[in-house]
Structures are given as structure tokens and as C-alpha cells.
Design an enzyme around this catalytic site. Structure first.
Site, short mmCIF file in Angstrom:
data_model
loop_
_atom_site.label_atom_id
_atom_site.label_comp_id
_atom_site.label_asym_id
_atom_site.label_seq_id
_atom_site.Cartn_x
_atom_site.Cartn_y
_atom_site.Cartn_z
NE ARG A 50 -2.55 1.15 3.55
CZ ARG A 50 -3.26 1.01 4.66
NH1 ARG A 50 -4.53 0.62 4.59
NH2 ARG A 50 -2.73 1.23 5.84
CE LYS A 149 -2.19 4.92 6.82
NZ LYS A 149 -3.29 5.62 7.47
CD GLU A 182 -11.82 6.25 4.87
OE1 GLU A 182 -11.23 5.25 5.31
OE2 GLU A 182 -11.33 7.02 4.04
#
Ligand code: PXG
Length: 297
Positions: A50, A149, A182
Site C-alpha cells: 500500500r 495514504k 469511512e
């Protein structure tokens, strides 16, 4: 505590970066939050994948192979003599001039902090969390994809502040269309009639590594049906169980959303079972990458 910066360990007081780093000037960089349990770094390969995907998306070329990054993370946990740790990996654009141009930043900065983990008190898992729905929408994927991220966390931080000011622990962010996306630092799940639902990635979320693990455990260990479903806030109000997942939180039941009590106001039985299964899995050697020769117990 020793912090790894660009290939070397520094004492905490000496662990510093340039004020010209675009990570600081513009939030130009990416990061990961990772845990180790009993000397095993949880899902390290998934976190590294990721991190490299985030970094590719922002045109940031990490000057380490994935294997070198993995070794550096493991070395950081070992150097600090930790078994249960919270690891923060940060890759910044590096030092440049005061303009936005990334071409002025020749060398990315890599920082690895391995620290003792600050656990939520056990009481939180038994009592559950109160959530609000933030008035801030999750950043739309065509603006800055939530799947990246990145070091731009103000959307999340302002939503979390809104929750704190309302005496709640987490904030739910909706996407542009008003569907549940989220929380500020956690993914969200709802269970109804024995079926587990969580928003699909295209709603605009970070694809949480805890989320993916919990989806697997719910199906394989609890034998539940699991689906990525688009749902609304009122659908959450009438769920049998709601919970959040994240590296720090693991799994925590949600007992209130916008003042509406979920079910009987206690973390649900399937949520509690999932917490048990998750903890059992997290402490097993197959959960990740060992730090010490003889991993785990
Ligand atoms: N969504 C967002 C926006 C996150 O930042 C998650 C979901 C859960 O993903 P993982 O892979 O951890 O299951 C995150 C990650 C904190 C903190 O201190 C939390 C995260 C990141 C940084 C700090 O609470 N959560």
C-alpha cells in the site's frame, strides 16, 4: 528510542528533518501505520504494497526496494527491543525550495519510527464508541483519492475534532453522494440479519488492512456472509451491530451514531467474537513478518 532516517538510526532528540521538506511545507508525502504483535509485524507485505502504491500515485519514487524497506522496518523494531509496537513509516518528497515544484526535491526522505503501542483501555472494547456524522465530506476520489495514504490528513483531522467537540470518539465521513464512506482513521462495518456490510473502495475510502483481515475472518472463522455494500446513515441506525476497524483500534463496537442508540446500546455479540478471532490471529506467526529469529512466544 532510536529513529531510522535515510538509512541510519538517530536518538529521538536527534531525529530531525529539514524545514524545507515538502512533507512539512505541503503535506507532500505518504505514510503507513503498522503494528507488531509478539515480535511479528502484522501484514507487513500488505502495508508495504500500500505504501508503494500510494507513493506511485503521487509520483514519488521510493529509493529502496520493497525488500530493503521491509528489512529496515524489521530492524527498527529490533533496534528498539520491541515485541508489541506501533510503527510509523513516512516517505516525504524531501527538501526543496519554497515552491510547489517537486522537481526541486531531488531526494525523498524516509523515516521509520518504532514506538511502544498506546493501547485503547479494555473498557473501550466492552463499552463501545459513540460516533457522529461529520458535516465534512470525505475528499472525493477525483480530488485527492482517499485510497492514497498521503500526509494530507486535514480532512480527517477536522472531522475528528468535530467528533471530540461533540464528546464522541470518532466521526463518520460521507462521500459526495451522501453514502457512508469511512471514519477519520478507521473503516466502518454494519451487520444486519447476520450479514456483514462494509462500503466498497469506490465509495472513496482507504482500503484498510484491518478491514480486509476482518472481512476474511468474518467469512472464514465466523462463517458469515460478507459484502461490500453502499449504505446510508439511516440504514446504520437500524443495524444489529456497527463496528470500526483500524490498525490502532483493531475492532471496536459502535453503540451510538448521531445520538441514535444502535440495537441495545452494547457492542454486539458478533463484534465481540470478531475481536476475539482478530486477536488470536494477530498473535499467530502467519499474521506477518517475524522480527526476531524465534518469533512470537
Ligand atoms: N481509513 C483511514 C482514513 C485511515 O487513516 C484506516 C481507514 C484503517 O486502515 P488500516 O490499514 O489501519 O486498517 C486508516 C488508518 C490514528 C491513526 O492515530 C489511524 C490511522 C492512520 C494514522 C493514525 O488513529 N488509520
Amino acid at each position: 528510542m532510536k529513529v531510522w532516517i535515510d538509512g541510519q538510526f538517530y536518538e529521538k532528540s536527534e531525529a530531525k528533518v529539514s524545514v524545507f521538506d515538502h512533507g512539512l511545507l505541503y503535506g507532500d508525502g505518504v505514510f503507513e501505520g503498522i503494528r507488531s504483535y509478539a515480535g511479528v509485524v502484522f501484514k507487513l507485505d500488505e502495508h508495504i504494497d500500500r505504501l508503494y502504491a500510494s507513493s506511485k500515485a503521487i509520483l514519488l519514487n521510493i529509493p529502496l526496494s520493497k525488500k530493503e524497506m521491509s528489512d529496515a522496518i524489521v530492524a527498527s523494531v529490533r533496534e528498539n527491543g520491541l515485541k508489541d509496537a506501533y510503527i510509523r513509516v513516512i516517505v516525504t518528497r524531501g527538501a526543496g525550495d519554497l515552491g510547489l515544484d517537486m522537481r526541486k526535491c531531488p531526494k525523498p526522505g524516509i523515516i521509520i519510527i518504532a514506538d511502544k503501542i498506546q493501547l485503547f483501555p479494555e473498557e473501550v472494547y466492552n463499552r463501545g464508541l459513540k460516533l457522529i456524522v461529520s458535516h465534512l465530506r470525505r475528499v472525493p476520489p477525483d480530488t485527492l483519492s482517499p485510497a492514497i495514504k498521503s500526509l494530507n490528513y486535514l480532512n480527517n483531522i477536522l472531522a475528528r475534532a468535530e467528533a471530540s467537540r461533540a464528546n464522541c470518539e470518532e466521526a463518520i465521513l460521507l462521500n459526495r453522494d451522501g453514502y457512508v464512506a469511512e471514519c477519520s482513521g478507521d473503516n466502518i462495518f454494519a451487520i444486519r440479519n447476520g450479514k456483514v456490510h462494509t462500503p466498497p473502495v469506490y465509495v472513496g475510502i482507504l482500503e484498510g488492512i484491518t478491514r480486509n483481515t476482518v472481512m476474511d475472518l468474518a467469512a472464514q472463522k465466523l462463517g458469515l456472509q460478507v459484502a461490500e455494500t453502499v449504505f446510508t446513515v439511516p440504514q446504520m441506525y437500524r443495524a444489529d451491530e456497527v463496528f470500526v476497524t483500524g490498525t490502532g483500534a483493531e475492532i471496536i463496537g459502535v453503540v451510538e451514531v448521531n445520538g441514535r442508540i444502535i440495537a441495545d446500546g452494547k457492542p454486539g455479540p458478533l463484534t465481540m467474537q470478531l475481536i476475539k478471532e482478530f486477536r488470536r490471529f494477530a498473535c499467530s506467526p502467519e499474521a506477518g513478518t517475524p522480527v526476531y529469529q524465534t518469533a512470537s512466544v
